[in-house]
Motif scaffolding. Structure first.
Motif: not given
Length: 260
Positions: A234-240, A242-245, A247-260
């Motif tokens: 649950g905590v991970l759903f408050a992170t950037a 998770q949002k990026e990962g 969104a990238a899946f839905v948009e069919k692109r490579k995710a750029v993770f920042t560790g935030k």
């Protein structure tokens, strides 16, 4: 920090940490243990490092054990303090959020095997030899080996390895579940770095929380472990990340993770 006995090279999110005492088969003395603990803390908080490969210099040994010449003169109090120092080093590594892969390129004996067992998983050379020879010196493992090995492969096999002091081949270590995979010596480090690169390319926080859940869950009932896992999930759903990962899946692109 400058180190006398360690080498650190970082590239593309992967740090390769090498115990560099080949003249002593990379044996762990007090200075090496101090430097390793400092290196683990340093790598833990280096934003450029997403995964670590731990290995030993030279072709003969990962780490051939604790430094017997140094231990030979110790009294009971000094032996106790040396064990605590080694355990502190192992715990510093085990508690890192950053995953650590052991690349066991030769002998991993005594403190060397304890160091490898403190990593998140182990790749080994087909020529590697592993064991706990402490009983042949009149002592026992003191850097967490009795605890980590029994948890990994079960009491009976841990008893056999520790009580007899015998070395096992890389093949047997693989069969017993001590190591994850074997490689020809020349392929070992590249394969470990390849695995580390794969870890470095995914969500840093997801990996860190998964490592936390596995490590702490082993000390809980299964039901409590499930609850703990759900809380971290649950905590991970408050992170950037998770949002990026997602969104990238839905948009069919490579995710750029920042560790935030």
């Amino acid at each position: 920090m400058d180190f006398n006995n360690l080498l650190i090279e970082t590239a593309a999110g992967v740090a390769t940490l090498t115990v560099n005492r080949p003249q002593a088969l990379n044996a762990l003395n007090g200075e090496v243990l101090t430097e390793l603990a400092a290196a683990f803390y340093q790598l833990e908080y280096d934003p450029a490092v997403k995964a670590v490969v731990l290995t030993g210099a030279g072709e003969k040994a990962f780490v051939a054990g604790a430094d017997i010449k140094e231990m030979a003169a110790m009294n009971s109090y000094e032996g106790h303090q040396f064990a605590l120092k080694g355990q502190h080093c192992m715990m510093a590594m085990e508690k890192m959020r950053t995953p650590v892969i052991a690349a066991v390129n030769g002998f991993a004996l005594g403190g060397g095997l304890e160091l490898a067992l403190g990593c998140d998983f182990i790749y080994a050379s087909e020529k590697a030899k592993l064991g706990f020879p402490e009983v042949t010196l009149g002592i026992m493992p003191g850097f967490g080996g009795t605890q980590n090995l029994a948890r990994l492969i079960g009491k009976n096999r841990a008893n056999e390895l520790i009580f007899t002091g015998k070395m096992v081949t890389a093949d047997k270590a693989l069969a017993w579940g001590i190591v994850n995979e074997l490689f020809p010596p020349e392929e070992l480090l590249p394969k470990a770095q390849e695995a580390a690169a794969a870890i470095a390319g995914v969500g840093t926080l997801g990996v860190a929380y998964a490592k936390n859940a596995i490590a702490n869950g082993l000390n809980m009932t299964k039901e409590d472990g499930f609850r703990y896992e759900a809380s971290l999930f649950g905590v991970l759903f408050a992170t950037a990340d998770q949002k990026e990962g997602m969104a990238a899946f839905v948009e069919k692109r490579k995710a750029v993770f920042t560790g935030k």
